[in-house]
Design a protein around this motif. Structure first.
Motif, mmCIF file in Angstrom:
data_model
loop_
_atom_site.group_PDB
_atom_site.id
_atom_site.type_symbol
_atom_site.label_atom_id
_atom_site.label_comp_id
_atom_site.label_asym_id
_atom_site.label_seq_id
_atom_site.Cartn_x
_atom_site.Cartn_y
_atom_site.Cartn_z
ATOM 1 N N ALA A 1 -3.936 -5.111 -9.926
ATOM 2 C CA ALA A 1 -3.211 -5.865 -8.904
ATOM 3 C C ALA A 1 -1.788 -5.328 -8.781
ATOM 4 O O ALA A 1 -1.234 -4.764 -9.718
ATOM 5 C CB ALA A 1 -3.164 -7.345 -9.273
ATOM 6 N N ASP A 2 -1.222 -5.501 -7.585
ATOM 7 C CA ASP A 2 0.172 -5.137 -7.377
ATOM 8 C C ASP A 2 1.055 -6.054 -8.208
ATOM 9 O O ASP A 2 0.844 -7.272 -8.221
ATOM 10 C CB ASP A 2 0.569 -5.312 -5.907
ATOM 11 N N PRO A 3 2.050 -5.498 -8.904
ATOM 12 C CA PRO A 3 2.983 -6.367 -9.634
ATOM 13 C C PRO A 3 3.675 -7.318 -8.652
ATOM 14 O O PRO A 3 3.988 -6.929 -7.522
ATOM 15 C CB PRO A 3 3.991 -5.381 -10.231
ATOM 16 N N SER A 4 3.865 -8.553 -9.054
ATOM 17 C CA SER A 4 4.417 -9.563 -8.142
ATOM 18 C C SER A 4 5.782 -9.165 -7.582
ATOM 19 O O SER A 4 6.102 -9.506 -6.439
ATOM 20 C CB SER A 4 4.511 -10.921 -8.843
ATOM 21 N N GLY B 1 -10.308 -2.819 -1.598
ATOM 22 C CA GLY B 1 -9.364 -2.102 -2.438
ATOM 23 C C GLY B 1 -9.724 -0.630 -2.499
ATOM 24 O O GLY B 1 -10.708 -0.183 -1.915
ATOM 25 N N ARG B 2 -8.923 0.144 -3.205
ATOM 26 C CA ARG B 2 -9.127 1.583 -3.352
ATOM 27 C C ARG B 2 -9.787 1.833 -4.701
ATOM 28 O O ARG B 2 -9.251 1.434 -5.733
ATOM 29 C CB ARG B 2 -7.781 2.293 -3.272
ATOM 30 N N THR B 3 -10.939 2.481 -4.704
ATOM 31 C CA THR B 3 -11.709 2.693 -5.926
ATOM 32 C C THR B 3 -11.412 4.060 -6.525
ATOM 33 O O THR B 3 -11.347 5.057 -5.817
ATOM 34 C CB THR B 3 -13.222 2.593 -5.631
ATOM 35 N N SER B 4 -11.201 4.095 -7.843
ATOM 36 C CA SER B 4 -10.993 5.336 -8.592
ATOM 37 C C SER B 4 -11.992 5.391 -9.728
ATOM 38 O O SER B 4 -12.308 4.371 -10.334
ATOM 39 C CB SER B 4 -9.594 5.376 -9.217
ATOM 40 N N ALA C 1 -2.275 -6.223 3.003
ATOM 41 C CA ALA C 1 -1.681 -6.005 4.323
ATOM 42 C C ALA C 1 -0.752 -7.163 4.644
ATOM 43 O O ALA C 1 -1.051 -8.314 4.329
ATOM 44 C CB ALA C 1 -2.774 -5.899 5.377
ATOM 45 N N CYS C 2 0.358 -6.861 5.282
ATOM 46 C CA CYS C 2 1.328 -7.886 5.664
ATOM 47 C C CYS C 2 0.882 -8.567 6.957
ATOM 48 O O CYS C 2 0.213 -7.965 7.795
ATOM 49 C CB CYS C 2 2.703 -7.252 5.862
ATOM 50 N N ALA C 3 1.285 -9.811 7.107
ATOM 51 C CA ALA C 3 0.963 -10.575 8.310
ATOM 52 C C ALA C 3 1.618 -9.973 9.551
ATOM 53 O O ALA C 3 1.142 -10.176 10.664
ATOM 54 C CB ALA C 3 1.398 -12.029 8.134
ATOM 55 N N CYS C 4 2.694 -9.177 9.373
ATOM 56 C CA CYS C 4 3.374 -8.562 10.524
ATOM 57 C C CYS C 4 2.512 -7.467 11.146
ATOM 58 O O CYS C 4 2.746 -7.058 12.274
ATOM 59 C CB CYS C 4 4.734 -7.996 10.128
ATOM 60 N N GLY C 5 1.510 -6.969 10.384
ATOM 61 C CA GLY C 5 0.615 -5.949 10.907
ATOM 62 C C GLY C 5 1.129 -4.529 10.799
ATOM 63 O O GLY C 5 0.502 -3.593 11.267
ATOM 64 N N ARG C 6 2.300 -4.321 10.161
ATOM 65 C CA ARG C 6 2.869 -2.979 10.087
ATOM 66 C C ARG C 6 2.936 -2.419 8.675
ATOM 67 O O ARG C 6 3.151 -1.235 8.501
ATOM 68 C CB ARG C 6 4.281 -2.970 10.677
ATOM 69 N N GLY C 7 2.778 -3.269 7.658
ATOM 70 C CA GLY C 7 2.954 -2.788 6.289
ATOM 71 C C GLY C 7 1.727 -2.986 5.420
ATOM 72 O O GLY C 7 1.010 -3.982 5.545
ATOM 73 N N VAL C 8 1.479 -2.017 4.542
ATOM 74 C CA VAL C 8 0.381 -2.070 3.588
ATOM 75 C C VAL C 8 0.934 -1.702 2.216
ATOM 76 O O VAL C 8 1.736 -0.780 2.092
ATOM 77 C CB VAL C 8 -0.752 -1.091 3.980
ATOM 78 N N VAL C 9 0.526 -2.443 1.185
ATOM 79 C CA VAL C 9 0.974 -2.202 -0.190
ATOM 80 C C VAL C 9 -0.267 -1.968 -1.041
ATOM 81 O O VAL C 9 -1.238 -2.714 -0.941
ATOM 82 C CB VAL C 9 1.771 -3.417 -0.725
ATOM 83 N N THR C 10 -0.234 -0.924 -1.878
ATOM 84 C CA THR C 10 -1.364 -0.594 -2.753
ATOM 85 C C THR C 10 -0.902 -0.619 -4.200
ATOM 86 O O THR C 10 0.166 -0.104 -4.525
ATOM 87 C CB THR C 10 -1.908 0.818 -2.427
ATOM 88 N N ALA C 11 -1.714 -1.213 -5.088
ATOM 89 C CA ALA C 11 -1.402 -1.253 -6.520
ATOM 90 C C ALA C 11 -1.372 0.169 -7.071
ATOM 91 O O ALA C 11 -2.064 1.049 -6.556
ATOM 92 C CB ALA C 11 -2.450 -2.079 -7.263
ATOM 93 N N PRO C 12 -0.582 0.405 -8.116
ATOM 94 C CA PRO C 12 -0.524 1.745 -8.693
ATOM 95 C C PRO C 12 -1.871 2.155 -9.293
ATOM 96 O O PRO C 12 -2.620 1.310 -9.783
ATOM 97 C CB PRO C 12 0.551 1.643 -9.775
ATOM 98 N N PRO C 13 -2.185 3.460 -9.250
ATOM 99 C CA PRO C 13 -3.457 3.937 -9.794
ATOM 100 C C PRO C 13 -3.435 3.969 -11.318
ATOM 101 O O PRO C 13 -2.371 3.973 -11.925
ATOM 102 C CB PRO C 13 -3.569 5.352 -9.228
ATOM 103 N N PRO C 14 -4.620 4.021 -11.938
ATOM 104 C CA PRO C 14 -4.675 4.125 -13.402
ATOM 105 C C PRO C 14 -4.210 5.511 -13.844
ATOM 106 O O PRO C 14 -4.269 6.477 -13.077
ATOM 107 C CB PRO C 14 -6.159 3.920 -13.716
ATOM 108 N N ALA C 15 -3.758 5.604 -15.081
ATOM 109 C CA ALA C 15 -3.346 6.890 -15.638
ATOM 110 C C ALA C 15 -4.573 7.782 -15.812
ATOM 111 O O ALA C 15 -5.661 7.303 -16.140
ATOM 112 C CB ALA C 15 -2.667 6.682 -16.986
ATOM 113 N N ARG C 16 -4.399 9.069 -15.608
ATOM 114 C CA ARG C 16 -5.493 10.038 -15.741
ATOM 115 C C ARG C 16 -5.375 10.760 -17.079
ATOM 116 O O ARG C 16 -4.301 11.157 -17.483
ATOM 117 C CB ARG C 16 -5.438 11.084 -14.638
ATOM 118 N N VAL C 17 -6.518 10.931 -17.751
ATOM 119 C CA VAL C 17 -6.537 11.684 -19.010
ATOM 120 C C VAL C 17 -6.438 13.166 -18.710
ATOM 121 O O VAL C 17 -5.750 13.909 -19.391
ATOM 122 C CB VAL C 17 -7.829 11.369 -19.806
#
Length: 71
Positions: free
Chosen positions: A4-7, A26-29, A50-66
């Motif tokens: 989840a995106d940090p609050s 969501g975005r699958t990895s 997605a924001c209610a304004c319809g212009r902004g999208v926020v994505t949670a950070p991806p997991p660390a890669r080995v």
């Protein structure tokens, strides 16, 4: 695993609003982790909001890669 995106980062990058709603599933990895004598396949889902304004999208950070550039 769900990520989840940090609050403190749940703000629209376009308008600064905080009325964000889930955008799809969501975005699958896929992350492969070596456990002695075997590899484990882990599916990580990053929350996409997605924001209610319809212009902004926020994505949670991806997991660390080995492995760099690994899937």
């Amino acid at each position: 695993m769900r990520h989840a995106d940090p609050s403190e980062e749940r703000q629209c990058p376009a308008c600064g609003g905080d009325e964000l709603k889930p955008l799809g599933q969501g975005r699958t990895s896929l992350v492969y982790e070596y456990v002695p004598a075997r590899f484990e396949r882990q599916v990580h889902v990053q929350e996409v909001l997605a924001c209610a304004c319809g212009r902004g999208v926020v994505t949670a950070p991806p997991p660390a890669r080995v492995v760099d550039r690994g899937e």
